[in-house]
Design an enzyme around this catalytic site. Structure first.
Site, PDB file in Angstrom:
ATOM      1  N   GLU A  40       0.833  -1.205   0.000  1.00 23.13           N
ATOM      2  CA  GLU A  40       0.000   0.000   0.000  1.00 23.13           C
ATOM      3  C   GLU A  40       0.874   1.263   0.000  1.00 23.13           C
ATOM      4  O   GLU A  40       1.876   1.344   0.710  1.00 23.13           O
ATOM      5  CB  GLU A  40      -0.890   0.010   1.248  1.00 23.13           C
ATOM      6  CG  GLU A  40      -1.760   1.238   1.361  1.00 23.13           C
ATOM      7  CD  GLU A  40      -2.518   1.338   2.673  1.00 23.13           C
ATOM      8  OE1 GLU A  40      -3.496   2.109   2.707  1.00 23.13           O
ATOM      9  OE2 GLU A  40      -2.149   0.684   3.662  1.00 23.13           O
ATOM     10  N   LYS A 111     -10.092   2.917  -2.005  1.00 26.30           N
ATOM     11  CA  LYS A 111     -10.322   2.494  -0.624  1.00 26.30           C
ATOM     12  C   LYS A 111     -11.607   3.110  -0.069  1.00 26.30           C
ATOM     13  O   LYS A 111     -11.805   4.314  -0.129  1.00 26.30           O
ATOM     14  CB  LYS A 111      -9.117   2.916   0.225  1.00 26.30           C
ATOM     15  CG  LYS A 111      -9.115   2.422   1.638  1.00 26.30           C
ATOM     16  CD  LYS A 111      -7.799   2.828   2.297  1.00 26.30           C
ATOM     17  CE  LYS A 111      -7.651   2.307   3.692  1.00 26.30           C
ATOM     18  NZ  LYS A 111      -6.362   2.730   4.273  1.00 26.30           N
ATOM     19  N   CYS A 146      -5.911  -2.256   3.280  1.00 24.64           N
ATOM     20  CA  CYS A 146      -5.556  -2.041   4.673  1.00 24.64           C
ATOM     21  C   CYS A 146      -6.749  -1.956   5.634  1.00 24.64           C
ATOM     22  O   CYS A 146      -7.325  -2.968   6.002  1.00 24.64           O
ATOM     23  CB  CYS A 146      -4.656  -0.814   4.772  1.00 24.64           C
ATOM     24  SG  CYS A 146      -3.719  -0.704   6.309  1.00 24.64           S
TER      25      CYS A 146
END
Length: 174
Positions: A40, A111, A146
């Site tokens: 990431e 995200k 994440c």
């Protein structure tokens, strides 16, 4: 499937163009792999929030173009980790990408769950809305990044879309 995971040191004193060149060279060196995965925010640095507005790039910018060429040269499937992208509307997003062995961008995911309550990603990034899956030779993969991992309903929805694999690049603090 032979998966190779590349862990990249993000030294913010290194120019981004050199970091991209280094990552692309590492991908090209993985020709024995079927699938290569990057972390990431390796381009901009996981916690370099104040610099995201100046270091963000479009999805067809230098980083993604370099990774497309590297995946094609090594003939590997590539999960390019994530990077900060600037949408056409000017919004910044933490975006994961998947590239085929022909160099085609076959998936991009913004995200959905941003990390931070009074700081961090929430101060500079916009959340994505879409659930994204990519069909790989080994099965359908659901994309996330994440902090998304803390929201199980997202993975239930990705399972409902046929995901057999979850791809989750992360940048955890020390």
């Amino acid at each position: 499937m032979r998966a190779h995971v590349i862990q990249l040191r993000t030294d913010l004193s290194e120019p981004i163009s050199e970091r991209i060149d280094r990552a692309a060279a590492l991908v090209r060196a993985q020709s024995a792999a079927d699938f290569v995965i990057l972390p990431e925010l390796w381009v901009q640095g996981g916690f370099a929030f104040p610099t995201f507005p100046e270091t963000a790039e479009s999805i067809d910018g230098l980083a993604v173009s370099a990774l497309q060429a590297a995946a094609k040269e090594a003939h590997v499937w590539l999960h390019g980790g994530s990077l900060v992208t600037r949408d056409d509307d000017g919004k910044l997003r933490n975006t994961a990408i998947v590239i085929s062995p022909t160099g085609e961008l076959v998936g991009k995911y913004a995200k959905r769950h941003l990390f931070g309550f009074t700081g961090g990603e929430t101060t500079v990034l916009a959340a994505g809305n879409d659930l994204v899956t990519v069909d790989l030779p080994w099965g359908r993969a659901g994309l996330s990044i994440c902090y998304d991992v803390r929201f199980p309903e997202m993975y239930r929805a990705l399972l409902d879309l046929g995901s057999k694999i979850f791809l989750i690049p992360s940048a955890w603090p020390e």
